[in-house]
Write an enzyme that holds these catalytic residues in place. Structure first.
Site, mmCIF file in Angstrom:
data_model
loop_
_atom_site.group_PDB
_atom_site.id
_atom_site.type_symbol
_atom_site.label_atom_id
_atom_site.label_comp_id
_atom_site.label_asym_id
_atom_site.label_seq_id
_atom_site.Cartn_x
_atom_site.Cartn_y
_atom_site.Cartn_z
ATOM 1 N N HIS A 16 0.854 -1.186 0.000
ATOM 2 C CA HIS A 16 0.000 0.000 0.000
ATOM 3 C C HIS A 16 0.888 1.233 0.000
ATOM 4 O O HIS A 16 2.121 1.125 -0.091
ATOM 5 C CB HIS A 16 -0.981 -0.031 1.187
ATOM 6 N N HIS A 19 4.126 1.334 2.088
ATOM 7 C CA HIS A 19 5.298 0.641 1.528
ATOM 8 C C HIS A 19 5.875 1.453 0.366
ATOM 9 O O HIS A 19 7.095 1.504 0.178
ATOM 10 C CB HIS A 19 4.923 -0.759 1.048
ATOM 11 N N CYS A 145 -1.094 -6.340 21.999
ATOM 12 C CA CYS A 145 0.010 -5.756 21.239
ATOM 13 C C CYS A 145 -0.185 -4.239 21.179
ATOM 14 O O CYS A 145 -1.249 -3.771 20.784
ATOM 15 C CB CYS A 145 0.051 -6.319 19.825
HETATM 16 N N1 MSP Z 1 9.330 -7.785 6.888
HETATM 17 C C1 MSP Z 1 9.622 -6.740 7.804
HETATM 18 C C2 MSP Z 1 10.901 -6.028 7.432
HETATM 19 C C3 MSP Z 1 12.114 -6.881 7.362
HETATM 20 S S1 MSP Z 1 13.516 -5.999 6.845
HETATM 21 C C4 MSP Z 1 14.799 -7.034 7.138
HETATM 22 C C5 MSP Z 1 8.470 -5.743 7.804
HETATM 23 N N2 MSP Z 1 7.708 -5.729 6.708
HETATM 24 S S2 MSP Z 1 6.428 -4.800 6.480
HETATM 25 O O1 MSP Z 1 5.797 -5.307 5.280
HETATM 26 O O2 MSP Z 1 5.635 -4.729 7.654
HETATM 27 O O3 MSP Z 1 6.996 -3.383 6.095
HETATM 28 C C6 MSP Z 1 7.436 -2.501 7.043
HETATM 29 C C7 MSP Z 1 7.937 -1.228 6.389
HETATM 30 O O4 MSP Z 1 6.971 -0.695 5.475
HETATM 31 C C8 MSP Z 1 8.118 -0.105 7.394
HETATM 32 O O5 MSP Z 1 9.335 -0.168 8.073
HETATM 33 C C9 MSP Z 1 8.051 1.094 6.496
HETATM 34 O O6 MSP Z 1 9.259 1.224 5.805
HETATM 35 C C10 MSP Z 1 6.959 0.708 5.513
HETATM 36 N N3 MSP Z 1 5.636 1.166 5.965
HETATM 37 C C11 MSP Z 1 4.533 0.399 6.148
HETATM 38 N N4 MSP Z 1 3.500 1.207 6.528
HETATM 39 C C12 MSP Z 1 3.924 2.478 6.583
HETATM 40 C C13 MSP Z 1 3.319 3.710 6.879
HETATM 41 N N5 MSP Z 1 2.044 3.802 7.196
HETATM 42 N N6 MSP Z 1 4.079 4.817 6.804
HETATM 43 C C14 MSP Z 1 5.395 4.771 6.450
HETATM 44 N N7 MSP Z 1 5.995 3.627 6.167
HETATM 45 C C15 MSP Z 1 5.304 2.472 6.247
HETATM 46 O O7 MSP Z 1 8.346 -5.012 8.765
#
Ligand code: MSP
Length: 496
Positions: A16, A19, A145
């Site tokens: 989304h 990401h 959580c």
């Molecule tokens: N799989 C782990 C990361 C492993 S790295 C060795 C993970 N994945 S995740 O799909 O949850 O993605 C997390 C990352 O997505 C966040 O750290 C950020 O970079 C990005 N974001 C997801 N939602 C976000 C927002 N609402 N705002 C900004 N960034 C966001 O954690």
């Protein structure tokens, strides 16, 4: 050399805008460094193992492998839609990565840094993380959580631990350096360490509970903890133990871009793992804040997701979306997503300022000079503004402040629009000087905007027959002759 990584995303759902926020930012830094002439390597990918994926596959009635095969393709499709110029899309199910994880585990096991013992504690599947008392919230008498606002699961099992506690002093010392950017984020982690100390961390799961993962090389009954597996993707991407030349070349310049939610993993755990493996720490961990919507971090579990495709549709193609995301991008402050704000950035900056200038100057050059604008002296004021803007832009980009870099260019372009209004080149018999000055301004702005809006920049390069130059070669006033063949409409305004 410039090596840049994004977090690898959980492919339990399509990406989304949150990401996209991280990924576009990393892409802009990669493109900027290529434009500087740096040998650049850009890594992104998917984090495919663990309980979260196993459960998502169960819900979808698929095997985990089927699910991640499908979903990683979907990620790639989204990144293509957004013109993400990654050099490798890594999947934690890739062969070479599995080898890296097993090699790393073997090294640590042989060093006595991994041992077997009992574990009990509360677990959040969405975070893939154990929570200790004080870290979780209590709702109706039950542990919840703090991020996902869901009940935690009680888990009791034999497991393998990594001796994280032995790295406490090392981590504290490192966090006092400027490895984390902006630095205040490191202070938050330091504070937590001072308060709570550092305990060993479980890095394995019994197969009967979590079967979907990489087996421990020294105990087939266990799979590797998903975060331990995932973090290692960054060294796999650089070729650790596989391609030594590549690793020596890129690793010293590695920059990790992450959201602030995963800072603990990328400092405390990751730095300890690297130290334990005798691998130098990353050059920088660049941390950004959240995109929020209705007061909450945008995410699947908050139910406030903004879809990437909706934005691409509204702003016609990827450039508009990339520009807007980067214009609001902020390392320290959470940013509220708002259609009014996004529309106004798009309309006033891309359509009215950049788009309008290109269109007006293109038309004038064709009408007045048949498209051929020969070298002239660049207007003194514009020249001054151009030089200042280039400096400011580079300084901002080097501090990862893309938003400020864009503001600088918009300022320059607004000045150019004001210059046309003042000089009225359409009333002159020979407006060569004015048009040359304007075309030079557009040329420089176009090059500097390339990392953020590559498509529109290409259109200007084609229409005005510009050379594809790097930032170091773009000398103001150096073009012998512009051959303008078209006056493209770069951005159509959206109705608000
Ligand atoms: N799989 C782990 C990361 C492993 S790295 C060795 C993970 N994945 S995740 O799909 O949850 O993605 C997390 C990352 O997505 C966040 O750290 C950020 O970079 C990005 N974001 C997801 N939602 C976000 C927002 N609402 N705002 C900004 N960034 C966001 O954690």
């Amino acid at each position: 050399m410039f090596y840049i990584t994004t977090p690898i995303y959980y492919p339990n759902a399509p990406p989304h805008i949150g990401h996209a926020y991280t990924t576009v930012f990393a892409d802009v830094l990669a493109r900027y460094h290529r434009l500087l002439g740096d040998d650049t390597f850009f890594l992104t990918g998917t984090d495919e193992h663990g309980l979260k994926l196993q459960k998502a596959a169960e819900r979808a009635g698929k095997s985990p492998k089927e699910l991640v095969d499908e979903m990683s393709e979907i990620y790639k499709r989204y990144w293509k839609m957004l013109d993400i110029s990654y050099d490798r899309f890594i999947r934690t199910t890739d062969r070479d990565h599995e080898k890296v994880v097993k090699d790393a585990l073997n090294i640590l096991y042989k060093k006595g840094l991994i041992y077997k013992a009992k574990y009990s504690g509360y677990y959040c599947v969405d975070c893939e993380k154990f929570y200790s008392p004080g870290e979780y919230e209590i709702v109706n008498g039950k542990p919840y959580c703090p991020i996902h606002k869901k009940p935690l699961e009680w888990i009791e099992e034999d497991t393998y631990y990594f001796r994280l506690s032995s790295f406490e002093d090392f981590i504290k010392e490192v966090l006092r350096s400027d490895i984390v950017y902006p630095k205040f984020y490191a202070g938050e982690i330091l504070g937590k360490l001072e308060k709570e100390g550092l305990k060993d961390v479980s890095i394995a799961r019994p197969k009967e509970r979590v079967s979907w993962g990489i087996s421990l090389p020294f105990d087939q009954e266990y799979t590797t903890y998903v975060w331990f597996d995932a973090l290692l993707n960054y060294i796999t991407g650089a070729g650790w133990g596989i391609d030594d030349n590549k690793f020596r070349k890129y690793w010293p310049s590695v920059h990790h871009v992450i959201g602030k939610d995963i800072l603990w993993f990328h400092t405390v755990i990751w730095f300890s793992m690297l130290k334990a493996l005798d691998i130098p720490l990353p050059r920088k961990v660049i941390v950004h804040a959240y995109l929020i919507n209705r007061g909450l971090k945008i995410g699947k579990s908050s139910g406030n997701v903004v879809a990437i495709e909706d934005l691409i549709e509204r702003y016609q193609d990827s450039d508009g979306v990339r520009y807007i995301l980067m214009r609001v991008f902020n390392l320290s402050k959470d940013i509220d997503v708002s259609t009014e704000l996004f529309d106004s950035i798009y309309n006033s900056e891309l359509a009215d300022t950049f788009g309008n200038l290109v269109r007006r100057v293109g038309i004038l050059a064709i009408k007045k000079l048949n498209g051929n604008v020969v070298r002239n002296k660049v207007d003194q004021n514009l020249m001054k503004k151009l030089n200042i803007s280039i400096d400011r832009y580079e300084k901002s980009m080097d501090e990862y402040n893309v938003s400020q870099a864009l503001e600088t260019i918009m300022d320059l372009l607004r000045e150019a629009n004001a210059y046309i209004n003042k000089e009225r080149p359409w009333e002159k018999d020979d407006p060569s000087k004015e048009l040359y000055s304007l075309l030079e301004t557009i040329r420089i702005a176009t090059i500097l905007l390339m990392p953020v809006i590559p498509r529109a920049s290409e259109k200007v390069i084609d229409a005005f027959d510009l050379k594809r130059e790097g930032i170091k070669e773009m000398d103001v006033g150096s073009v012998e002759q512009f051959n303008v063949s078209d006056a493209p409409i770069l951005f159509k305004k959206v109705k608000t």
